[in-house]
Design a protein around this motif. Structure first.
Motif, PDB file in Angstrom:
ATOM      1  N   LYS A  78     -34.332 -31.393  29.149  1.00 58.33           N
ATOM      2  CA  LYS A  78     -32.899 -31.325  28.827  1.00 58.33           C
ATOM      3  C   LYS A  78     -32.492 -32.467  27.898  1.00 58.33           C
ATOM      4  N   LEU A  79     -33.002 -33.646  28.185  1.00 64.16           N
ATOM      5  CA  LEU A  79     -32.676 -34.803  27.358  1.00 64.16           C
ATOM      6  C   LEU A  79     -33.239 -34.635  25.955  1.00 64.16           C
ATOM      7  N   GLN A  80     -34.420 -34.049  25.833  1.00 65.10           N
ATOM      8  CA  GLN A  80     -35.009 -33.820  24.519  1.00 65.10           C
ATOM      9  C   GLN A  80     -34.153 -32.851  23.705  1.00 65.10           C
ATOM     10  N   GLN A  81     -33.584 -31.863  24.352  1.00 67.01           N
ATOM     11  CA  GLN A  81     -32.675 -30.942  23.655  1.00 67.01           C
ATOM     12  C   GLN A  81     -31.452 -31.684  23.132  1.00 67.01           C
ATOM     13  N   LYS A  82     -30.918 -32.586  23.941  1.00 67.42           N
ATOM     14  CA  LYS A  82     -29.772 -33.382  23.499  1.00 67.42           C
ATOM     15  C   LYS A  82     -30.157 -34.300  22.339  1.00 67.42           C
ATOM     16  N   ILE A  83     -31.351 -34.884  22.414  1.00 64.53           N
ATOM     17  CA  ILE A  83     -31.821 -35.754  21.333  1.00 64.53           C
ATOM     18  C   ILE A  83     -31.969 -34.952  20.046  1.00 64.53           C
ATOM     19  N   ASN A  84     -32.520 -33.746  20.148  1.00 62.96           N
ATOM     20  CA  ASN A  84     -32.676 -32.909  18.961  1.00 62.96           C
ATOM     21  C   ASN A  84     -31.325 -32.540  18.358  1.00 62.96           C
ATOM     22  N   LEU A  85     -30.358 -32.216  19.203  1.00 60.56           N
ATOM     23  CA  LEU A  85     -29.017 -31.898  18.715  1.00 60.56           C
ATOM     24  C   LEU A  85     -28.376 -33.110  18.046  1.00 60.56           C
ATOM     25  N   MET A  86     -28.565 -34.289  18.639  1.00 67.95           N
ATOM     26  CA  MET A  86     -28.016 -35.507  18.051  1.00 67.95           C
ATOM     27  C   MET A  86     -28.667 -35.788  16.705  1.00 67.95           C
TER      28      MET A  86
ATOM     29  N   VAL B  41     -19.459 -43.227   8.150  1.00 63.88           N
ATOM     30  CA  VAL B  41     -20.360 -44.351   8.414  1.00 63.88           C
ATOM     31  C   VAL B  41     -20.244 -44.750   9.889  1.00 63.88           C
ATOM     32  N   GLY B  42     -19.016 -44.838  10.385  1.00 59.84           N
ATOM     33  CA  GLY B  42     -18.803 -45.175  11.794  1.00 59.84           C
ATOM     34  C   GLY B  42     -19.421 -44.148  12.728  1.00 59.84           C
ATOM     35  N   LEU B  43     -19.221 -42.867  12.415  1.00 59.91           N
ATOM     36  CA  LEU B  43     -19.813 -41.806  13.223  1.00 59.91           C
ATOM     37  C   LEU B  43     -21.336 -41.883  13.213  1.00 59.91           C
ATOM     38  N   PHE B  44     -21.896 -42.145  12.048  1.00 55.20           N
ATOM     39  CA  PHE B  44     -23.347 -42.236  11.924  1.00 55.20           C
ATOM     40  C   PHE B  44     -23.890 -43.360  12.794  1.00 55.20           C
ATOM     41  N   ILE B  45     -23.225 -44.497  12.784  1.00 57.23           N
ATOM     42  CA  ILE B  45     -23.657 -45.636  13.604  1.00 57.23           C
ATOM     43  C   ILE B  45     -23.533 -45.302  15.092  1.00 57.23           C
ATOM     44  N   VAL B  46     -22.453 -44.675  15.487  1.00 58.04           N
ATOM     45  CA  VAL B  46     -22.270 -44.282  16.888  1.00 58.04           C
ATOM     46  C   VAL B  46     -23.361 -43.290  17.300  1.00 58.04           C
ATOM     47  N   PHE B  47     -23.641 -42.314  16.442  1.00 56.43           N
ATOM     48  CA  PHE B  47     -24.672 -41.322  16.750  1.00 56.43           C
ATOM     49  C   PHE B  47     -26.051 -41.963  16.871  1.00 56.43           C
ATOM     50  N   ILE B  48     -26.338 -42.959  16.044  1.00 58.52           N
ATOM     51  CA  ILE B  48     -27.623 -43.652  16.138  1.00 58.52           C
ATOM     52  C   ILE B  48     -27.723 -44.394  17.472  1.00 58.52           C
ATOM     53  N   ASN B  49     -26.655 -45.066  17.868  1.00 58.71           N
ATOM     54  CA  ASN B  49     -26.662 -45.783  19.153  1.00 58.71           C
ATOM     55  C   ASN B  49     -26.864 -44.823  20.327  1.00 58.71           C
ATOM     56  N   ILE B  50     -26.180 -43.697  20.300  1.00 56.81           N
ATOM     57  CA  ILE B  50     -26.344 -42.696  21.359  1.00 56.81           C
ATOM     58  C   ILE B  50     -27.778 -42.170  21.365  1.00 56.81           C
TER      59      ILE B  50
END
Length: 159
Positions: A22-30, A64-73
């Protein structure tokens, strides 16, 4: 008793595998979301260079802010996946030990020092006390266990 333990470890390993999936699916979506935001950012910057617009500048900064947040997640989820994989490994290893197979964790031979008695007492190395006790999944954890075995607590208040 051994059968109950085997069932316990098998069920936990299966649960960790499901969580990892399940986590891998979330990682792929991110990852896909990060790609979309990045492509959109590149397009925004290209358009901004062609014809300056304050709206495009604000949009680019938001991206840019969204990209940084997505990388952290993304990295937080990858760390969580790594933990789940280690927990699954612990369960699989315990099942192997219950089946009479060897311990898959490190045997501590890297902690051997020729200048002391630890090798003679089988504290470290193959089929040693360290190998029997070791369930650590980090280098620091293995180091702490090795330190405890090298210099055991002798005073009652410390124990």
């Amino acid at each position: 008793m051994i059968q109950a333990n085997d069932t316990y470890y098998r069920e936990n390993a299966a649960a960790y595998t499901a969580k990892i999936r399940k986590l891998q699916q979330k990682i792929n979506l991110m990852s896909l979301l990060r790609l979309v935001v990045f492509v959109s950012l590149v397009w925004c910057v290209y358009d901004l260079l062609q014809d300056y617009s304050p709206i495009l500048l604000v949009l680019a900064l938001i991206q840019v802010g969204l990209f940084i947040v997505f990388i952290n997640i993304h990295y937080g989820w990858k760390d969580k996946r790594r933990l789940l994989e280690r927990l699954r490994f612990v369960c699989d290893n315990e099942r192997c030990i219950l089946a009479g197979e060897g311990n898959a964790f490190a045997d501590g031979s890297g902690f051997l020092d020729a200048g002391n008695y630890l090798e003679d007492l089988d504290i470290f190395g193959r089929h040693s006390l360290f190998h029997l006790l070791n369930r650590t999944t980090t280098i620091r954890g293995a180091g702490v266990l090795a330190d405890r075995l090298r210099e055991p607590l002798l005073e009652v208040p410390q124990i």
